[in-house]
Design a protein around this motif. Structure first.
Motif, PDB file in Angstrom:
ATOM      1  N   PRO A 425       6.670 -16.931   1.898  1.00 53.70           N
ATOM      2  CA  PRO A 425       7.416 -17.452   0.749  1.00 53.70           C
ATOM      3  C   PRO A 425       6.476 -17.877  -0.378  1.00 53.70           C
ATOM      4  N   ASP A 426       7.042 -17.982  -1.562  1.00 52.12           N
ATOM      5  CA  ASP A 426       6.311 -18.512  -2.698  1.00 52.12           C
ATOM      6  C   ASP A 426       6.460 -20.034  -2.709  1.00 52.12           C
ATOM      7  N   ALA A 427       5.773 -20.692  -3.607  1.00 54.15           N
ATOM      8  CA  ALA A 427       5.956 -22.119  -3.882  1.00 54.15           C
ATOM      9  C   ALA A 427       5.432 -22.372  -5.288  1.00 54.15           C
ATOM     10  N   SER A 428       6.157 -23.150  -6.055  1.00 52.69           N
ATOM     11  CA  SER A 428       5.758 -23.448  -7.429  1.00 52.69           C
ATOM     12  C   SER A 428       5.256 -24.876  -7.541  1.00 52.69           C
ATOM     13  N   ALA A 429       4.815 -25.252  -8.743  1.00 54.21           N
ATOM     14  CA  ALA A 429       4.326 -26.602  -9.051  1.00 54.21           C
ATOM     15  C   ALA A 429       3.156 -27.006  -8.164  1.00 54.21           C
ATOM     16  N   LEU A 430       2.279 -26.051  -7.875  1.00 51.64           N
ATOM     17  CA  LEU A 430       1.037 -26.341  -7.158  1.00 51.64           C
ATOM     18  C   LEU A 430      -0.057 -26.601  -8.193  1.00 51.64           C
ATOM     19  N   THR A 441       1.335 -20.880  -8.547  1.00 56.59           N
ATOM     20  CA  THR A 441       2.224 -20.519  -7.442  1.00 56.59           C
ATOM     21  C   THR A 441       1.435 -19.785  -6.376  1.00 56.59           C
ATOM     22  N   PHE A 442       2.010 -19.692  -5.186  1.00 63.68           N
ATOM     23  CA  PHE A 442       1.365 -18.915  -4.124  1.00 63.68           C
ATOM     24  C   PHE A 442       1.256 -17.440  -4.520  1.00 63.68           C
ATOM     25  N   PHE A 443       2.320 -16.886  -5.110  1.00 60.87           N
ATOM     26  CA  PHE A 443       2.273 -15.472  -5.467  1.00 60.87           C
ATOM     27  C   PHE A 443       1.167 -15.184  -6.483  1.00 60.87           C
ATOM     28  N   THR A 444       0.862 -16.149  -7.331  1.00 59.58           N
ATOM     29  CA  THR A 444      -0.251 -15.977  -8.259  1.00 59.58           C
ATOM     30  C   THR A 444      -1.584 -15.984  -7.519  1.00 59.58           C
ATOM     31  N   LEU A 445      -1.679 -16.771  -6.454  1.00 64.83           N
ATOM     32  CA  LEU A 445      -2.928 -16.909  -5.698  1.00 64.83           C
ATOM     33  C   LEU A 445      -3.135 -15.782  -4.694  1.00 64.83           C
ATOM     34  N   ALA A 480      -9.615 -19.433   1.667  1.00 64.71           N
ATOM     35  CA  ALA A 480      -8.882 -20.547   2.261  1.00 64.71           C
ATOM     36  C   ALA A 480      -8.330 -21.448   1.169  1.00 64.71           C
ATOM     37  N   VAL A 481      -7.092 -21.911   1.384  1.00 63.58           N
ATOM     38  CA  VAL A 481      -6.421 -22.805   0.441  1.00 63.58           C
ATOM     39  C   VAL A 481      -5.847 -23.975   1.227  1.00 63.58           C
ATOM     40  N   GLN A 482      -6.313 -25.169   0.940  1.00 60.36           N
ATOM     41  CA  GLN A 482      -5.742 -26.359   1.562  1.00 60.36           C
ATOM     42  C   GLN A 482      -4.617 -26.883   0.675  1.00 60.36           C
ATOM     43  N   VAL A 483      -3.451 -27.123   1.286  1.00 58.90           N
ATOM     44  CA  VAL A 483      -2.279 -27.586   0.548  1.00 58.90           C
ATOM     45  C   VAL A 483      -2.036 -29.051   0.929  1.00 58.90           C
ATOM     46  N   LEU A 484      -2.260 -29.949  -0.007  1.00 64.30           N
ATOM     47  CA  LEU A 484      -2.056 -31.368   0.236  1.00 64.30           C
ATOM     48  C   LEU A 484      -0.589 -31.726   0.049  1.00 64.30           C
ATOM     49  N   ASP A 502       0.645 -30.314  -3.611  1.00 64.90           N
ATOM     50  CA  ASP A 502       2.041 -29.865  -3.629  1.00 64.90           C
ATOM     51  C   ASP A 502       2.853 -30.916  -4.393  1.00 64.90           C
ATOM     52  N   ARG A 503       2.728 -30.906  -5.729  1.00 68.01           N
ATOM     53  CA  ARG A 503       3.222 -31.979  -6.577  1.00 68.01           C
ATOM     54  C   ARG A 503       4.713 -32.261  -6.385  1.00 68.01           C
ATOM     55  N   GLU A 504       5.512 -31.202  -6.193  1.00 69.21           N
ATOM     56  CA  GLU A 504       6.966 -31.400  -6.069  1.00 69.21           C
ATOM     57  C   GLU A 504       7.479 -31.115  -4.661  1.00 69.21           C
ATOM     58  N   GLY A 505       6.566 -30.886  -3.732  1.00 74.72           N
ATOM     59  CA  GLY A 505       6.955 -30.707  -2.339  1.00 74.72           C
ATOM     60  C   GLY A 505       7.513 -29.346  -1.993  1.00 74.72           C
ATOM     61  N   HIS A 506       7.411 -28.384  -2.920  1.00 77.25           N
ATOM     62  CA  HIS A 506       8.024 -27.069  -2.679  1.00 77.25           C
ATOM     63  C   HIS A 506       7.330 -26.289  -1.560  1.00 77.25           C
ATOM     64  N   ALA A 507       6.019 -26.422  -1.443  1.00 73.82           N
ATOM     65  CA  ALA A 507       5.289 -25.643  -0.439  1.00 73.82           C
ATOM     66  C   ALA A 507       5.664 -26.082   0.977  1.00 73.82           C
ATOM     67  N   TYR A 508       5.623 -27.370   1.227  1.00 76.96           N
ATOM     68  CA  TYR A 508       5.949 -27.863   2.574  1.00 76.96           C
ATOM     69  C   TYR A 508       7.412 -27.620   2.906  1.00 76.96           C
ATOM     70  N   LYS A 509       8.297 -27.804   1.919  1.00 71.39           N
ATOM     71  CA  LYS A 509       9.721 -27.567   2.157  1.00 71.39           C
ATOM     72  C   LYS A 509       9.993 -26.084   2.379  1.00 71.39           C
TER      73      LYS A 509
END
Length: 554
Positions: A425-430, A441-445, A480-484, A502-509
């Motif tokens: 999945p993607d995630a925004s606001a990283l 976003t993840f897709f950008t990375l 490697a990418v660490q997601v806080l 993960d400023r808005e929590g989208h990645a973990y959610k």
């Protein structure tokens, strides 16, 4: 100058995307097409959600969005009526979410689609070589010799025999590469069911913001614009006289058939730019690789046009093949990695053929005997291709209970957390920790040239272990990418691990992962999850399936 490493025969979307993926991996290519000028025509114009995600990763999506539009709603008519009896959507319009930012299909004429992809190839100083036809080839243990006939603008021909390391046939349903390899092409041809297809300008009488359909048993006629502001429409017409079975319908013949079928003589037509007769074939190979030679796209599978799966499946073929071929070509992976191309894709293609054939039967089968089935024009669901998966693959590190349960190659995971073998999945606001606050976003990375290790909920010990493992991988193949977690920040970056908040929590959610325990997700270069593990040892096990053992270190 050395010859390019890979010869790609056929410059449709699959050949163009493969060339782009290989070039992004630093592998030189030569892409040829027997046509003396670029093909026109709408042809395969539906781009599904999963393909849009791949295009996001590839970096071509902004141009695709700029040139196309959402797929038009359907307007169904009775003969002679100016207003439709029914208006409906092919698929429910879904709102974008942080984990699925491109959930809806996109309409883009194939000739414009290909033009965009060629422009991106030119940024790598690569262009399609027109008038160059692959006639035959010879395969050796360490190379392929291709026999190419070149035709110039005046019709003069010259021949060459050139050595390449690899050959990929993306040369369509009548593939020279497939035939020369002697591959089976299993399936069926519908000789009694055929369609006249083409592009024609409509100067007056038809609204381009709809897909217009008339069903007058046994005939069915459809007109679909290239876009809400375009007066060029692709038409499809079936159930007509057999006099067009072995030849293309002319513009004048189509217009008369249109008037007769629809009763709409108020419609005024302009030039026809492309006309063809199509007989449905539902076929696929039983192997997509023989030694140093591969087939992809229509060269490997034919299908009915219903469902908009063909072009998209072709693009996903080469996304799967490209990164594997690059690693093997560079000597970083065993040639056996290339066997997983067939292993993973054939299962998906078999499911695709079943889906599109069922749709064809609902839309066009026995039109003279009955009305079209209720809901036959509905799309969406699995056809968005977001559930396409490689469960059971020998190079995917899955949990045993998941591996045993999933047998549908188009089925989304029932789990609420990220799963190996499915799309990442993607995630925004990283936001990069301690640096530029510009969100990403993840897709950008993600990249077609590297595996991405996503580290969730990790403590310092896990982070240190990842750093140690990274040192043993082949250079520039893994990042490697660490997601806080949301609300947590770091002092800054390290040289070897990108740290994101993960400023808005989208990645973990979106990944369905806890913030208080480590989880490591490995994303392949084709955007597929290779493994989801709680500890570094699982990462090592996954990459032992990818890289040559002598290249791997702890």
């Amino acid at each position: 100058m050395a010859n390019p490493s890979v010869l790609i025969s056929g410059a449709g979307p699959s050949g163009l995307i493969l060339a782009l993926v290989l070039l992004q991996n630093g592998v030189s290519v030569r892409i040829i097409d027997k046509e003396t000028k670029h093909r026109g025509g709408s042809r395969g114009s539906g781009i599904q959600a999963r393909t849009l995600e791949l295009y996001d990763i590839l970096g071509v999506l902004p141009d695709i969005f700029k040139a196309g539009d959402y797929i038009s709603p359907l307007a169904m008519y009775q003969p002679g009526k100016l207003e439709p009896d029914k208006i409906s959507s092919l698929a429910e319009h879904l709102e974008p979410t942080p984990d699925t930012p491109h959930p809806n299909g996109w309409n883009l004429s194939q000739d414009i689609h290909e033009e965009i992809l060629r422009a991106h190839l030119q940024t790598y100083s690569c262009s399609v070589e027109l008038g160059s036809e692959l006639r035959s080839f010879e395969q050796f243990p360490d190379h392929v010799v291709a026999h190419i006939v070149k035709t110039d603008a005046e019709g003069n021909q010259s021949e060459e025999r050139t050595r390449f390391d690899w050959l990929v046939g993306t040369d369509g349903a009548h593939s020279v590469v497939r035939k020369h390899l002697g591959l089976s092409f299993l399936g069926e041809s519908r000789k009694e069911e055929y369609l006249c297809l083409g592009d024609i300008a409509v100067e007056e009488g038809i609204d381009p913001s709809f897909w217009h359909i008339w069903h007058v048993p046994p005939r069915l006629l459809a007109l679909r614009s290239q876009g809400p502001k375009s007066n060029v429409f692709m038409f499809g017409y079936t159930g007509m006289s057999e006099k067009w079975l072995n030849r293309n319908m002319t513009r004048e013949e189509f217009i008369e058939e249109f008037y007769d079928c629809t009763g709409r003589r108020d419609v005024k037509f302009g030039p026809a730019t492309w006309l063809s007769t199509y007989r449905p074939n539902m076929r696929m190979v039983d192997n997509m690789r023989v030694g140093r030679v591969f087939v992809a796209g229509d060269a490997a599978h034919c299908h009915s046009p219903t469902g908009g799966q063909g072009l998209n499946s072709s693009v996903q073929d080469v996304a799967n093949l490209g990164w594997k071929l690059a690693l093997v070509h560079k000597g970083l992976a065993s040639p056996s990695l290339l066997d997983t191309y067939s292993e993973e894709r054939l299962r998906v293609i078999a499911q695709m053929l079943k889906l599109t054939t069922d749709l064809f039967n609902k839309n066009f089968g026995s039109l003279k005997d009955r009305e079209i089935e209720e809901g036959a024009w509905e799309r969406g669901g699995d056809l968005r291709m977001l559930g396409v998966n490689y469960c059971g693959s020998s190079i995917v590190q899955e949990e045993d209970e998941v591996k045993e349960k999933v047998d549908n190659a188009y089925s989304k995971s029932a789990s609420t957390s990220v799963q190996a073998a499915y799309r990442a999945p993607d995630a925004s606001a990283l936001v990069r920790s301690g640096g530029d606050a510009t969100p990403t976003t993840f897709f950008t990375l993600f990249s077609t040239a590297v595996h991405t290790i996503l580290i969730f909920g990790a403590d310092e010990a896990t982070r240190a272990q990842i750093l140690e493992v990274l040192a043993g991988f082949p250079k520039e193949t893994v990042r490697a990418v660490q997601v806080l977690p949301q609300g947590q920040s770091s002092q800054g970056q390290t040289a070897d691990i990108l740290v994101l908040e993960d400023r808005e929590g989208h990645a973990y959610k979106g990944y369905g992962l806890p913030a208080d325990q480590p989880t490591i997700v490995v994303v392949r270069p084709d955007g597929v999850v290779g493994t989801v593990v709680p500890a570094v040892e699982g990462v090592k096990r996954y990459f032992q399936k990818i890289f040559l053992e002598v290249r791997y270190g702890a």
